[in-house]
Design a protein around this motif. Sequence first.
Motif: not given
Length: 290
Positions: A210-220, A224-228
Motif C-alpha cells: 500500500l505504501k509503495k503504490t502511488h495514489s493515482k494507481e490506487l484511485e484507478s 475511490i475518489e482521490e480525497k478518500k
Amino acid sequence: MKEDLFLRDESQIHEELPDELLEEIDLALGEAISGVREDVQEPELDFDNFQLISDEHFDVQPDYGTFEMQKTFLEMIRQVLSPLGRYIKAFVQGEDYWLTLELAEMVVSPVVEQLNQVELEDHCEKLSFFRALLLLAKGEKDPQGQKVMKNVLQKASKEVESHFRLRSRGSRKAVKNLLSFYRLLKKSPELADSDLRKFFAMGIPSLTWLKKTHSKELESLSGIEEKKINLIRDLAKEYSVNLREARLMRNEQMAAAIPVAGLSDRQDPMLERDFILDPGYAFNVDPLKR
C-alpha cells in the motif's frame, strides 16, 4: 456423524446461494469430517435413446478476440486473487476469524461477478463455490464447526490457487497488520462500507504494498475518489508510526527481561516468545485510539 455436531446460525448465510452450491458445500463438509471421499460413479450410457446433435450446437467456441480478452482478464485477476492464499493460511493459523473472512470475501465477490460477465464459466463456478464456503463460514457460531470450516477453506483455497495458477507467499504478520489496519479504517466516519469494499477488492497483500503504490494507481484500481485515497494513505502512515513505537517498546521490554548473568539470550523465556508486531495485540492496548 451426528447432525448436531456443530450448530449454525442459518440467518447469517446469504439467501442468494443457489441450491447446487449448497449441495457441493455439504459434500465438502462431509469430506472434512470423515476424511473419506466417496467414489463418483460414471453414469451409464443409454445407447437406445441416443440422438445425434445438429451442427449448430458445436458453433459455441469464442472467437479469437474474445479468447484474447479472456486471457488478458485472467492475468489481471491473478494479481487481485494472489493474496487469497496468504489470507486463508493466516486464518487457519489463528488470526481473527470474522475479520479474515470479511477480507477474503471482499476480494472474491467482485471477481465472481466479473468472471460471469466475461463468460469464463469454469473459473466462475470454481470461485463461486469458494465464495459460498466463505459465507457459510461467516455464519458458523460453534467452535467445533469453525474448526471444520478452517479445514474446508484451507483445502478449497488450494484448489482455487491451482485452478487460477496463483503464486503467493504466506506471511501471518503481514495479514495481522492488515487486519489491524482494517479495524482502523472501519472506525473512520469519512469512509463508508462501500469504500472499504472497493479498497480491499484490489487484493492488498500487505501495508508495504500500500505504501509503495502511488495514489493515482490506487484511485484507478479501486474507483475511490482521490480525497478518500489520500485519507487512507494518511491513516496507513499513522498506523505505521504506532507500529514503530510498539517495536521500540517491545525491544525495551526484551532488554529489561534479559538477566545480567546466568542465562543466555536463548534460554530466556521472554526471548522464546513469538512477539507480534501488532501493537494492540502484543501489549493488550489500542495505540490507535486518539
